[in-house]
Design an enzyme around this catalytic site. Sequence first.
Site, PDB file in Angstrom:
ATOM      1  N   GLU A  96      -3.276   3.353   0.111  1.00 44.93           N
ATOM      2  CA  GLU A  96      -2.928   1.946  -0.146  1.00 44.93           C
ATOM      3  C   GLU A  96      -3.680   0.980   0.748  1.00 44.93           C
ATOM      4  OE1 GLU A  96      -1.017   4.169   1.266  1.00 44.93           O
ATOM      5  OE2 GLU A  96       0.341   3.362   2.779  1.00 44.93           O
ATOM      6  N   HIS A 132      -3.251   7.423   3.834  1.00 41.37           N
ATOM      7  CA  HIS A 132      -2.658   6.251   3.168  1.00 41.37           C
ATOM      8  C   HIS A 132      -3.709   5.567   2.287  1.00 41.37           C
ATOM      9  CE1 HIS A 132       1.046   5.750   5.691  1.00 41.37           C
ATOM     10  NE2 HIS A 132       0.350   6.512   6.492  1.00 41.37           N
ATOM     11  N   CYS A 164       1.643  10.346   2.730  1.00 49.62           N
ATOM     12  CA  CYS A 164       1.901  10.718   4.127  1.00 49.62           C
ATOM     13  C   CYS A 164       3.219  11.479   4.244  1.00 49.62           C
ATOM     14  CB  CYS A 164       1.824   9.500   5.028  1.00 49.62           C
ATOM     15  SG  CYS A 164       1.454   9.976   6.731  1.00 49.62           S
TER      16      CYS A 164
END
Length: 538
Positions: free
Chosen positions: A511, A509, A383
Amino acid sequence: MNTSKYIFVTGGVSSSLGKGIISASLARLLQARGYSVTIQKLDPYININPGTLDPYEHGECYVTDDGAEADLDLGHYERFLNIATSQANSVTTGRIYQSVIDKERRGGYNGMTVQVIPHITDEIKNRIKLLGNTGKYDFIITEIGGTVGDIESLPYIEAVRQLRWELHNECAMIHLTLVPYLAAADELKTKPTQHSVKMLQEQGVQPDIIVCRTSHHMTQGMKNKISLFCNVPSTAVIESMDAQSIYDVPFMMFEEGLDEEVLRKFNLPLDHEPDLTDWKHFLNCVKNPEKTVDIALVGKYVELKDSYKSIIEAFIHAGAANNCKVKLKMVQSEHIKKENIDEMLKDVSAILVAPGSGSRGIEGKIETIRYAREQKIPFFGICLGMQCAVIEFARNVLGYDDADSVEFNPETPYPVINVMEEQKKAAGMKDIIRLGAYPCEIAQGSKVFEAYHSELVYERHRHPYEFNNDYAEAFTQAGMKMSGINKQDNFVEIIELDNHPWFIATQFHPEYKSTVINPHPLFVHFVAEAVKQKERTT
Ligand code: GLN
């Protein structure tokens, strides 16, 4: 099962006892016994969601597929259960009051006085039952944030009291407390637990199971004492020792019989054990790695690990998939300067530049990316990390002096990161943050394609700014590949460099989607590259 069962988890004595991990572990055990389970978090604060909260205050803001900005515990639920959560899984007092007040303004209460009981409690009960009404789940686990005795949690406990009355045997109540160890007396103390349960009882709720967080093993005598004072069978007093890893907790809860106690409470069969084969394999890789690798996580919130929770967990998953322990070096981006960068990053085999907002630490992140690009160290930007990689490339490769994001310098002559027109249109100029999962097409032959093995992926976003397509040609010609694109709105979602071992940055993102069972492919590849880099350089 024909009706959903509701399990409530409250906390007493102290905050931070790990209600989220206990809830996720119980859910994992029930899931491993073949039940469908979801977990919901009720947060007693007045913010509508944690989206506006400072990460130092509240840790990471987690994002779901459908764009909920949610408590980081939802991340644990997804990582443990490997199923997506949604807006319905995250509720705050702010949202409850907002719905009730909106309804009042629409005249929805027919002239009645609007009160905490029944209107606020009814709204809480509706939010709890919403997940049950989908018919998709055997169990709904509802974690109530805060600590019993807090003024803010009162309406939630009252709503639970009413629900237990309405739903009789379809509800179970778990209370998590602290059993502290007093070093001077060399003893564990059960009194705070007794008081906490009394407080719950004063509010009309009797727990069925008491989970005791402790740093030392409890004796059977202590369990019997808690049983006697708190009106629960001694088998329902569950010890929860401090764990080496959060991923140990499902096994610890199984050993202590938490899932069995829950099934017994609902008169459900106990004839087979949960299947935790894949979990066991994962934990074995976490605990007995063949190798280690050092990776820098460069960000501005590094003092508080909760701020980067999902990234840290994604590294644990990806490490296990590589049979490797990832040792993260948390580096404060504000401290990085051209003069000290070699000293600060010399021991690491790969560098991740973290997400974030605001200008603090930006120049350090850009310097870090220059270093990773020039020294050919595997680099992963997420990001803001991607936006900084774009700025770095513009300034140092394309020679655009003072290139910047309009977030940091609205007057920049080269706004390489901008608020895009498509986005303004899509959001009607009002709320331009891009939230939740969006499709991204992956270019064949790219490094990310090697990782994903797919031409189309869905990844989650949380950002108002984007790569400025006016510069796409200049970047491509200078060697930066746009290897992931959202075709609908023509947004650049992934960039990568060819003349580098592994230089990848994503506007989304990744994650948020890494789980124990499905480690994220980009993290898995990044860790593998870090291992290769270590082999190359030692
Ligand atoms: N501040 C950047 C933006 O708003 C990046 C946000 C992020 O890293 N989540 O676009």
